[in-house]
Design a protein around this motif. Structure first.
Motif, short mmCIF file in Angstrom:
data_model
loop_
_atom_site.label_atom_id
_atom_site.label_comp_id
_atom_site.label_asym_id
_atom_site.label_seq_id
_atom_site.Cartn_x
_atom_site.Cartn_y
_atom_site.Cartn_z
N LYS A 13 0.99 -1.28 -0.21
CA LYS A 13 0.05 0.09 0.00
C LYS A 13 1.07 1.04 0.05
O LYS A 13 0.61 2.17 -0.72
CB LYS A 13 -0.87 0.01 0.97
CG LYS A 13 -2.08 -0.95 1.24
CD LYS A 13 -3.05 -0.85 2.26
CE LYS A 13 -4.25 -1.69 2.26
NZ LYS A 13 -5.15 -1.80 3.32
N ASP A 14 1.80 1.24 0.88
CA ASP A 14 2.71 2.43 0.80
C ASP A 14 3.27 2.47 -0.49
O ASP A 14 3.62 3.71 -0.91
CB ASP A 14 4.02 2.16 1.72
CG ASP A 14 3.31 2.35 3.23
OD1 ASP A 14 2.06 2.67 3.41
OD2 ASP A 14 4.09 1.81 4.27
N ALA A 15 3.79 1.62 -1.29
CA ALA A 15 4.54 1.77 -2.59
C ALA A 15 3.54 2.18 -3.50
O ALA A 15 3.85 2.99 -4.63
CB ALA A 15 4.96 0.19 -3.14
N THR A 30 12.22 3.63 -10.15
CA THR A 30 12.92 3.17 -8.98
C THR A 30 11.60 2.43 -8.23
O THR A 30 11.60 1.22 -7.63
CB THR A 30 13.78 3.66 -7.98
OG1 THR A 30 15.01 4.07 -8.68
CG2 THR A 30 14.05 2.99 -6.73
N ASP A 31 10.57 3.16 -7.85
CA ASP A 31 9.35 3.11 -7.12
C ASP A 31 8.58 1.75 -7.93
O ASP A 31 8.16 1.00 -7.14
CB ASP A 31 8.43 4.25 -6.92
CG ASP A 31 9.29 5.12 -6.04
OD1 ASP A 31 10.06 4.79 -5.21
OD2 ASP A 31 8.93 6.15 -6.02
N LEU A 32 8.65 1.78 -9.30
CA LEU A 32 7.92 0.96 -9.87
C LEU A 32 8.55 -0.47 -9.94
O LEU A 32 7.77 -1.75 -9.88
CB LEU A 32 7.79 1.20 -11.47
CG LEU A 32 6.67 2.26 -11.86
CD1 LEU A 32 7.27 2.95 -13.36
CD2 LEU A 32 5.27 1.92 -11.61
N GLY A 85 8.97 -6.10 -6.69
CA GLY A 85 9.61 -6.75 -5.69
C GLY A 85 8.61 -7.14 -4.76
O GLY A 85 8.70 -8.46 -4.37
N VAL A 86 7.54 -6.24 -4.35
CA VAL A 86 6.91 -6.28 -3.22
C VAL A 86 5.93 -7.46 -3.69
O VAL A 86 5.45 -8.36 -3.01
CB VAL A 86 6.12 -5.08 -2.79
CG1 VAL A 86 5.19 -5.46 -1.80
CG2 VAL A 86 7.09 -4.19 -2.12
N VAL A 87 5.38 -7.37 -5.00
CA VAL A 87 4.47 -8.32 -5.69
C VAL A 87 5.01 -9.74 -5.37
O VAL A 87 4.31 -10.80 -5.01
CB VAL A 87 4.01 -8.10 -6.87
CG1 VAL A 87 3.18 -9.02 -7.41
CG2 VAL A 87 3.36 -6.69 -7.06
#
Length: 405
Positions: free
Chosen positions: A294-296, A314-316, A321-323
């Motif tokens: 959620k933060d990402a 970078t954020d994408l 990575g989180v996924v």
């Protein structure tokens, strides 16, 4: 593929590491020497202790226990008393017995039963010469609940090294606030003769943490382990996932193949997990994934608002990575938390994991195609897919917590 890489790396590490007791994760412990008795083996080892106070709310898992090994330290028999923490609602104490064999690797556990702070546990390891085996028993004195199994000595090995141990390394505030566990009314028999006072106990520390220390009474009738919940720890700076990875190995924490150990999340009675401690840690990791995801998504809405900046890229990438991590944790949780009975609860979770895989695929596809698309459209799809993904994760956690045993 990512899961397989982790499994392969873990297997390689396990194969190359020095595998024997005292194992990594043992903190303070006492070890006994019976050589002065001239006996071949310990034929009886009994101890009693009181279940500790409930630790603070966290996803920590650890256990005080006593047990025995043969001279090569490769065949541990032990009554254990694990705390299985959960960020969703405290945690729970349990009790059972375990046999862990280092080579070839083998683990067996008796059925687990729940215990509460203040309960009295009595454990025993008793040798039967006719079968060259030990009967391992764990019992709650107040309730009469008990658990037992019979373990045959591997290749005629003779058990002659007794241990009292506090195991698994976490920040100090995660341990019980009473800061002591005392194993009392200790009975040791060597070749069938009482040798309690003849055992030469030594106070040891393997992984120094939280001022953990063993204390042996003059008459060998009690062994205490103490700690300081306010002390600083080497592990204070580690994330919960790092702590899980560090402690998830060996003995009871790795192979809790149990039939009964209901964990409590927010007061809900849950299905019987295959691996209770791992299940608790999995759910805690998924909760962290949910927050990170959620933060990402929120960060991407800001960093990719107008320009395809380096920070945006970078954020994408970070979200991808989180996924990946979330999908791994959710798939692992399904196998750790369910008992394989095909219940409606498990079918619901199976369907949710299938949804998770589908939504994850959609989001990853959006992320991969982003460089060739208009930024505005890309961000719009990422946010939509990301929110859909984490809605599915919330459904998974809710469904698990609502399942009835």
């Amino acid at each position: 593929p990512a899961v397989m890489k982790i499994v392969a790396a873990t297997a390689l590490l396990a194969a190359t590491a020095k595998a024997q007791d005292p194992a990594t994760g043992w903190m303070a412990y006492a070890v006994g020497d019976i050589s002065s008795t001239g006996a071949d083996r310990i034929t009886r080892l009994e101890m009693t202790w009181t279940v500790g106070e409930e630790p603070t709310k966290s996803s920590a898992f650890f256990s005080p226990w006593f047990g025995m090994d043969p001279a090569d330290n490769l065949n541990l028999i032990q009554p254990v008393n694990p705390w299985s923490g959960s960020r969703f609602g405290g945690g729970s104490w349990s009790a059972y017995t375990e046999y862990y064999q280092w080579s070839p690797t083998h683990n067996s556990n008796s059925k687990s039963f729940s215990v509460s702070s203040g309960d009295t546990l009595h454990g025993s390891l008793i040798y039967d010469e006719s079968s060259d085996s030990y009967t391992l028993t764990q019992e709650c004195v107040e309730t009469g609940a008990s658990s037992t199994q019979v373990v045959k000595a591997q290749n005629g090995k003779k058990y002659n090294i007794p241990y009292v141990v506090y195991e698994k390394t976490f920040p100090c505030a995660d341990y019980p606030p009473d800061e002591i566990v005392t194993f009392r009314d200790i009975i040791v028999e060597c070749d069938g003769v009482d040798c309690t006072k003849d055992v030469k106990w030594s106070e040891m520390v393997k992984d120094d943490n939280c001022e953990m220390a063993a204390h042996i009474s003059d008459d060998n009738s009690e062994i205490s382990i103490t700690w300081n919940t306010k002390a600083s720890s080497t592990y204070d700076s580690m994330s919960r996932q790092e702590l899980f990875d560090l402690n998830y190995h060996g003995n009871w924490a790795l192979a809790m193949d149990l039939d009964e150990n209901l964990l409590a999340l927010d007061g809900v009675r849950l299905p019987t997990p295959v691996h209770p401690i791992k299940c608790t840690a999995d759910i805690a990791l998924i909760a962290e994934d949910l927050k990170s995801g959620k933060d990402a998504v929120t960060t991407i809405e800001s960093s990719c608002d107008k320009t395809r900046s380096e920070q945006c890229i970078t954020d994408l990438t970070s979200l991808m990575g989180v996924v990946d991590t979330t999908l791994e944790h959710a798939t692992t949780a399904l196998s750790d938390c369910m008992d394989g009975t095909g219940s409606d609860c498990e079918l619901n979770l199976d369907n949710i994991v299938a949804d998770l895989e589908s939504v994850s695929h959609d989001l990853e596809e959006v992320l991969v195609t982003c460089p060739a698309r208009q930024l505005k459209d890309c961000v719009k799809d990422v946010v939509a897919s990301g929110k859909a993904l984490f809605t599915v994760i919330e459904a998974a956690v809710t469904t698990y917590k609502e399942c009835k045993a």
